[in-house]
Write an enzyme that holds these catalytic residues in place. Structure first.
Site, PDB file in Angstrom:
ATOM      1  CD  GLU A 202      47.467  36.508  43.271  1.00  0.00           C
ATOM      2  OE1 GLU A 202      47.727  35.612  42.435  1.00  0.00           O
ATOM      3  OE2 GLU A 202      46.891  36.277  44.334  1.00  0.00           O
ATOM      4  CB  CYS A 236      50.250  35.728  35.676  1.00  0.00           C
ATOM      5  SG  CYS A 236      48.780  36.515  36.261  1.00  0.00           S
TER       6      CYS A 236
HETATM    7  C1  UN1 Z   1      43.585  38.631  33.013  1.00  0.00           C
HETATM    8  O1  UN1 Z   1      43.863  37.515  32.556  1.00  0.00           O
HETATM    9  O2  UN1 Z   1      42.669  39.310  32.554  1.00  0.00           O
HETATM   10  O3  UN1 Z   1      49.543  39.649  35.692  1.00  0.00           O
HETATM   11  C2  UN1 Z   1      44.290  39.212  34.170  1.00  0.00           C
HETATM   12  C3  UN1 Z   1      48.683  38.938  35.190  1.00  0.00           C
HETATM   13  C4  UN1 Z   1      47.503  38.571  36.038  1.00  0.00           C
HETATM   14  C5  UN1 Z   1      46.268  39.234  35.584  1.00  0.00           C
HETATM   15  C6  UN1 Z   1      45.588  38.548  34.493  1.00  0.00           C
HETATM   16  N1  UN1 Z   1      47.775  38.949  37.411  1.00  0.00           N
HETATM   17  O4  UN1 Z   1      48.768  38.580  34.041  1.00  0.00           O
END
Ligand code: UN1
Length: 434
Positions: A202, A236
């Site tokens: 991810e 992200c």
């Molecule tokens: C969220 O928006 O609650 O690293 C989670 C990150 C993502 C998770 C977002 N994998 O920001």
């Protein structure tokens, strides 16, 4: 390091052999223990990664819910029973653990992301070796203590270290789940392919919010502002491009007002929405990106500078009049900075939205169902949200992006069982004619 994986593999054998109700019970105990320790974890998260109090509290609660969810999921049906091919045999599929899951997690969600990997990995019978980001090891240490109190020794192994440690883990574990930058993710994916093991990565985002003229502009402005700037844009899932369809004037005013209304300051304060960014170099990169955007013809709509304080604060910043191909509209800045773009109609907005190498999440603000459905079908991101912010994740729904945002199977919800287990199809025929 290889020793840590070997020890986890050994512990994992006993863990996998436990009846699933016992694994489920251990996860249930971990949920209760985390709830008990939640106050401490909230304080540690605020102090270590600067997450504003309200968001950090929400994240720890999400962690508790994730553990409860996988305590239940450990008892879900574990495969399919298929029609007998000959009327006598049994034909079924089942899911078996791989062995050792190597988990590499970022600093920005120091509780939720480790748990949405650890909980399914162990629920389905794997052991886990977990390497948190160096910037979040205090939270990781406390979370690990909570888990150790509820699990047999060795089932979860916390591995402190840097990228070299991460590389060694990728070279030794049986299945890898990574959340972090696209650059690091790409090397992990390549290494996993070489080793022929399942990898899930991810990575970054460059997430668009499309605002149509028929949206509730006040509500859209508030949600876009929060998802672009909340936790200083260090998600992200943050909104990085705001694509305004048609006459943008009214919405722009509302957006600038909503951004200026966000409380910037001490993350310890319950009213703060935007704390500091993680490091001096992160702030420098973000300010450089804003300067470059202005040199490229961008117009500063609000913000643009550093702010004094105990931490690396900067003003929530909106830049207009940029080309969709410009740096700020193509790359992830990971700071409270967003670009505002104009589109003449929905088709052009969708084309701009899809015109990046990332593909994590997009949102569309409209009160016209037909327009919403048209947009949803054509947006290329892994998640699409109508009248909802790009940030925020439902832990029981599949999560993951396309392109440079995500590789491999989705994580979370029912998707996780497919990633953390190998499917085996079994035929059992009678040994003689009955
Ligand atoms: C969220 O928006 O609650 O690293 C989670 C990150 C993502 C998770 C977002 N994998 O920001």
């Amino acid at each position: 390091m290889v020793a840590a994986v070997a020890a986890a593999r050994e512990a994992g054998r006993g863990w996998a052999a436990l009846p699933a109700p016992e694994r489920a019970a251990a996860l249930g105990r971990a949920a209760a223990a985390l709830e008990e320790a939640s106050g401490e974890l909230v304080e540690l998260g605020i102090a270590e990664v600067g997450k504003p109090r309200a968001e950090m509290a929400g994240e720890v609660q999400r962690g508790v819910a994730i553990l409860r969810y996988y305590a239940g999921a450990a008892l879900d049906p574990e495969g399919d029973v298929l029609p007998s091919p000959d009327g006598r045999s049994l034909l079924f599929s089942r899911h078996l653990p791989y062995g050792v899951a190597g988990l590499i997690t970022p600093w920005n969600f120091p509780v939720a992301i480790p748990l949405w990997k650890l909980a399914p990995a162990i629920a389905y019978g794997n052991a886990a070796v977990w390497k948190p980001a160096p910037a979040a090891t205090a939270v990781a240490g406390r979370l690990d203590e909570v888990l150790q109190g509820c699990l047999p020794p060795g089932v979860v192994h916390l591995l402190r270290g840097d990228s070299t440690t991460g590389e060694a883990l990728v070279g030794a574990a049986d299945v890898i789940s990574f959340t972090g930058s696209s650059a690091v993710g790409a090397t992990i994916v390549a290494r996993g392919a070489e080793r022929q093991i399942p990898v899930q990565a991810e990575m970054g985002g460059q997430n668009p919010s499309v605002v149509l003229p028929d949206a509730d502009l006040g509500q859209a402005a508030a949600l876009v502002a929060a998802s672009a700037m909340g936790y200083a844009g260090q998600k992200c899932t943050a909104t990085s491009r705001v694509i305004v369809v048609g006459d943008a004037g009214g919405f722009l005013d509302a957006l600038v007002e909503a951004v200026r209304a966000l409380r910037v300051g001490d993350p310890d304060d319950a009213a703060t929405a935007v704390g500091p960014v993680i490091s001096a170099s992160a702030r420098e990169r973000a300010l450089d990106a804003v300067s470059a955007a202005r040199r490229a013809g961008g117009r500063l709509l609000t913000g643009g500078g550093a702010l004094p304080g105990d931490g690396y604060f900067m003003e929530p910043t909106l830049v207009g009049d940029l080309e969709p191909g410009s740096y700020l509209c193509q790359e992830e800045v990971f700071a409270p900075v967003a670009a505002v773009l104009a589109a003449r109609d929905l088709d052009q907005a969708v084309e701009i939205a899809n015109g990046v190498r990332f593909g994590l999440v997009s949102s569309v603000y409209t009160s016209d169902l037909d327009q919403a459905m048209r947009a949803v079908g054509r947006l290329g991101t892994g998640l699409v949200r109508v009248n909802a912010p790009t940030s925020g994740v439902d832990f029981y729904a599949p999560f993951g992006g396309a392109g440079a945002s995500g590789y491999g199977m989705k994580e979370q919800g029912k998707a996780a069982v497919h990633f953390y287990t190998r499917s085996q199809t079994v035929t059992i025929a009678p040994s003689r004619s009955l």
